[in-house]
Design a protein around this motif. Structure first.
Motif, short mmCIF file in Angstrom:
data_model
loop_
_atom_site.label_atom_id
_atom_site.label_comp_id
_atom_site.label_asym_id
_atom_site.label_seq_id
_atom_site.Cartn_x
_atom_site.Cartn_y
_atom_site.Cartn_z
N LEU A 21 12.03 9.77 3.23
CA LEU A 21 12.65 9.73 1.89
C LEU A 21 11.86 8.87 0.92
N GLY A 22 10.64 8.51 1.28
CA GLY A 22 9.78 7.75 0.39
C GLY A 22 9.93 6.25 0.56
N ALA A 23 9.28 5.52 -0.34
CA ALA A 23 9.30 4.05 -0.31
C ALA A 23 9.59 3.52 -1.70
N ASP A 24 10.12 2.29 -1.77
CA ASP A 24 10.48 1.71 -3.06
C ASP A 24 9.31 0.96 -3.68
N SER A 25 9.59 0.14 -4.66
CA SER A 25 8.53 -0.54 -5.41
C SER A 25 7.76 -1.57 -4.59
N ALA A 41 9.26 7.34 -10.38
CA ALA A 41 9.68 7.42 -8.97
C ALA A 41 11.19 7.61 -8.92
N TRP A 42 11.65 8.80 -9.26
CA TRP A 42 13.07 9.11 -9.38
C TRP A 42 13.83 8.91 -8.07
N PHE A 43 13.15 9.14 -6.94
CA PHE A 43 13.82 9.13 -5.64
C PHE A 43 14.33 7.75 -5.24
N VAL A 44 13.77 6.69 -5.81
CA VAL A 44 14.19 5.34 -5.44
C VAL A 44 15.66 5.11 -5.81
N ALA A 45 16.10 5.64 -6.94
CA ALA A 45 17.48 5.48 -7.37
C ALA A 45 18.36 6.68 -7.04
N VAL A 46 17.78 7.86 -6.97
CA VAL A 46 18.57 9.08 -6.79
C VAL A 46 19.16 9.17 -5.39
N PHE A 47 18.38 8.87 -4.36
CA PHE A 47 18.87 9.01 -2.99
C PHE A 47 20.06 8.09 -2.69
N PRO A 48 19.99 6.80 -3.01
CA PRO A 48 21.20 5.98 -2.80
C PRO A 48 22.37 6.41 -3.67
N ALA A 67 0.82 -1.21 0.00
CA ALA A 67 0.00 0.00 0.00
C ALA A 67 0.86 1.27 0.00
N MET A 68 2.12 1.15 0.45
CA MET A 68 3.02 2.30 0.50
C MET A 68 3.94 2.35 -0.72
N ARG A 69 3.63 1.60 -1.76
CA ARG A 69 4.47 1.52 -2.95
C ARG A 69 4.69 2.91 -3.55
N PHE A 70 5.95 3.25 -3.74
CA PHE A 70 6.36 4.54 -4.31
C PHE A 70 5.77 5.73 -3.54
N TYR A 71 5.74 5.59 -2.25
CA TYR A 71 5.28 6.71 -1.42
C TYR A 71 6.24 7.88 -1.61
N ALA A 72 5.71 9.06 -1.85
CA ALA A 72 6.51 10.24 -2.19
C ALA A 72 7.36 10.68 -0.99
N PRO A 73 8.54 11.22 -1.25
CA PRO A 73 9.43 11.65 -0.16
C PRO A 73 9.04 13.01 0.41
N PHE A 74 9.74 13.38 1.48
CA PHE A 74 9.62 14.68 2.16
C PHE A 74 8.22 14.91 2.73
N ARG A 75 7.65 13.85 3.28
CA ARG A 75 6.35 13.93 3.95
C ARG A 75 6.46 13.21 5.29
N TRP A 76 5.79 13.77 6.30
CA TRP A 76 5.90 13.27 7.66
C TRP A 76 4.68 12.47 8.11
N ASP A 77 3.61 12.41 7.33
CA ASP A 77 2.36 11.83 7.82
C ASP A 77 2.44 10.31 8.05
N LYS A 78 3.43 9.62 7.45
CA LYS A 78 3.59 8.17 7.63
C LYS A 78 4.76 7.80 8.55
N GLY A 79 5.33 8.80 9.18
CA GLY A 79 6.42 8.53 10.10
C GLY A 79 7.77 8.93 9.54
N PHE A 80 8.74 9.00 10.44
CA PHE A 80 10.08 9.44 10.06
C PHE A 80 10.75 8.51 9.06
N GLU A 81 10.50 7.19 9.18
CA GLU A 81 11.18 6.23 8.32
C GLU A 81 10.80 6.37 6.85
N PHE A 82 9.64 6.99 6.58
CA PHE A 82 9.21 7.17 5.20
C PHE A 82 9.46 8.59 4.69
#
Length: 310
Positions: free
Chosen positions: A78-82, A262-269, A61-76
């Motif tokens: 930077l977003g979520a992967d596939s 979902a650019w952030f999945v590869a860009v952040f690492p 349900a959290m697939r490709f969750y967008a980064p820079f948002r706090w509503d799902k907790g600190f661990e998310f």
């Protein structure tokens, strides 16, 4: 009698007054690089073991969750992967793998290459020829190609990756230590040691090896970035680690198919890999500047002396 705290404070004061500490604090790039590397090591060895289960937990349900948002907790943040895994925790767990590979691979190659190079450079003759030819054989085969072949035959694992990367980097240390040993062995103090009857073992361990070690230490710091990039490249090509093990290269490989959506999945690492490699390079240059006064002006800005008024 001085207390323990007083002795400790005295040692800290002397350390802060040392020229090396002043050179370090006067170089913003070296300070930032050191803090970044320390931060990565802390994440790798202290934080990573605590978040392994959370990092590998899949929430579709959290697939490709967008980064820079706090509503799902600190661990998310930077977003979520596939598969809905938190990218931030994946980066932390990947730091442990990448740092372990870099430390052990560099330690193996540096220790073997340093030892063989000093022995080869000191004795010369047929010993030097044999050891140098072995290094040439390893050096003529591209390290990435050798790693691809070996890891393709063997089962990809952290241990195999460390061994392959460690062996392929041995010629770098061997040639460096050999060249410097050949220069040091001609100095007067070595001739004096021979004249008073010192054994070859004592000359190597007491006279030559300590002078060669600073160069190898600086080279090892520089090679940390090369090993991290090599390990990431192998994993990116699909020959390195396999799940459930994860490193930064695997994260980039997993996210390359989703760069448009979902650019952030590869860009952040990818950013983390670049920052770590760059920090290791900057810190290695600082170490070289400390050992070589001719280069110290690159990192040390002397305070301007006040001009006395006439």
């Amino acid at each position: 009698m001085q207390s323990t705290s007083t002795i400790a404070n005295t040692k800290i004061s002397r350390w802060r007054a040392s020229p090396k500490w002043q050179m370090f604090t006067s170089s913003p790039l070296a300070v930032v690089s050191a803090f970044w590397l320390i931060f990565v090591v802390i994440l790798a060895f202290i934080v990573a073991p605590l978040v392994v289960d959370q990092a590998n937990h899949q929430t579709i349900a959290m697939r490709f969750y967008a980064p820079f948002r706090w509503d799902k907790g600190f661990e998310f943040f930077l977003g979520a992967d596939s598969l809905g895994r938190p990218i931030m925790l994946q980066l932390i767990v990947g730091a442990r793998t990448s740092v372990l590979i870099a430390i052990f691979a560099v330690s193996i190659s540096a220790a073997i290459g340093y030892t063989i190079g000093v022995i080869s450079g000191y004795f010369g003759g047929w010993v030097d020829n044999i050891l140098l030819r072995l290094a040439d054989i390893i050096h003529t085969i591209p390290s990435l190609l050798m790693a691809l072949v070996v890891l393709f035959i063997l089962q990809p694992s952290i241990f195999n990756l460390i061994i392959v990367l460690g062996i392929t980097r041995i010629p770098v240390y061997l040639r460096t230590s050999r060249t410097q040993t050949m220069e040091v062995r001609e100095r007067m103090f070595v001739e004096v040691s021979k004249a008073i009857g010192a054994s070859n073992w004592r000359i190597i361990t007491r006279d030559i090896a300590p002078l060669v070690f600073p160069t190898i230490r600086t080279l090892a710091m520089l090679e940390v970035s090369a090993v991290i990039l090599s390990a990431a490249s192998l994993t990116f090509l699909g020959i390195g680690l396999q799940r459930p093990d994860v490193d930064w290269g695997m994260m980039v490989s997993d996210g390359r198919a989703y760069l448009k959506s979902a650019w952030f999945v590869a860009v952040f690492p990818g950013i983390v890999i670049v920052l770590t490699a760059l920090s290791a390079n900057i810190l290695s240059n600082w170490l070289r500047a400390v050992e070589d006064p001719a280069q110290s002006t690159l990192f040390f800005r002397a305070k301007k002396k006040e001009v006395a008024k006439a």
